[in-house]
Design a protein around this motif. Structure first.
Motif, PDB file in Angstrom:
ATOM      1  N   LEU A  27       0.815  -1.209   0.000  1.00 25.95           N
ATOM      2  CA  LEU A  27       0.000   0.000   0.000  1.00 25.95           C
ATOM      3  C   LEU A  27       0.854   1.266   0.000  1.00 25.95           C
ATOM      4  O   LEU A  27       0.555   2.221  -0.719  1.00 25.95           O
ATOM      5  N   ASN A  28       1.930   1.264   0.760  1.00 24.15           N
ATOM      6  CA  ASN A  28       2.802   2.430   0.828  1.00 24.15           C
ATOM      7  C   ASN A  28       3.395   2.761  -0.550  1.00 24.15           C
ATOM      8  O   ASN A  28       3.366   3.917  -0.990  1.00 24.15           O
ATOM      9  N   ASP A  29       3.896   1.742  -1.235  1.00 25.13           N
ATOM     10  CA  ASP A  29       4.460   1.962  -2.573  1.00 25.13           C
ATOM     11  C   ASP A  29       3.400   2.438  -3.555  1.00 25.13           C
ATOM     12  O   ASP A  29       3.652   3.336  -4.373  1.00 25.13           O
ATOM     13  N   ASP A  30       2.215   1.835  -3.484  1.00 26.43           N
ATOM     14  CA  ASP A  30       1.155   2.216  -4.414  1.00 26.43           C
ATOM     15  C   ASP A  30       0.660   3.641  -4.174  1.00 26.43           C
ATOM     16  O   ASP A  30       0.332   4.353  -5.122  1.00 26.43           O
ATOM     17  N   PHE A  31       0.622   4.070  -2.904  1.00 30.88           N
ATOM     18  CA  PHE A  31       0.251   5.464  -2.633  1.00 30.88           C
ATOM     19  C   PHE A  31       1.240   6.419  -3.281  1.00 30.88           C
ATOM     20  O   PHE A  31       0.852   7.412  -3.890  1.00 30.88           O
ATOM     21  N   GLU A  32       2.518   6.111  -3.152  1.00 34.01           N
ATOM     22  CA  GLU A  32       3.543   6.973  -3.761  1.00 34.01           C
ATOM     23  C   GLU A  32       3.407   6.978  -5.280  1.00 34.01           C
ATOM     24  O   GLU A  32       3.448   8.031  -5.916  1.00 34.01           O
ATOM     25  N   LYS A  33       3.248   5.792  -5.858  1.00 29.65           N
ATOM     26  CA  LYS A  33       3.121   5.709  -7.313  1.00 29.65           C
ATOM     27  C   LYS A  33       1.905   6.476  -7.815  1.00 29.65           C
ATOM     28  O   LYS A  33       1.960   7.125  -8.859  1.00 29.65           O
TER      29      LYS A  33
END
Length: 71
Positions: A27-33
């Motif tokens: 989730l953290n990576d997807d929020f940034e992306k």
């Protein structure tokens, strides 16, 4: 205890990499992306994770209600 397993799964959904239907999500990576890089596909993954979060949260709510009736 079953409720601890559900709690652990909720924490994992929000903080770690996990798997839904054979696909890995973070989730953290997807929020940034999505919000920084404007990657629309990451937005779809976020929505899928949030749906899973909603499902597990509802199960926990139901467990709490059942437990309250017993005490």
């Amino acid at each position: 205890m079953e409720y601890l397993d559900k709690y652990d799964k909720l924490v994992k959904l929000l903080t770690e990499e996990f798997e839904i239907e054979g696909k890995k999500y973070n989730l953290n990576d997807d929020f940034e992306k999505f919000f920084v890089r404007s990657n629309r596909t990451a937005g779809t993954r976020i929505r899928k994770v949030m749906q899973e979060l909603k499902r597990i949260s509802q199960e926990v709510r139901d467990d709490v209600q059942d437990y309250k009736k017993k005490i």
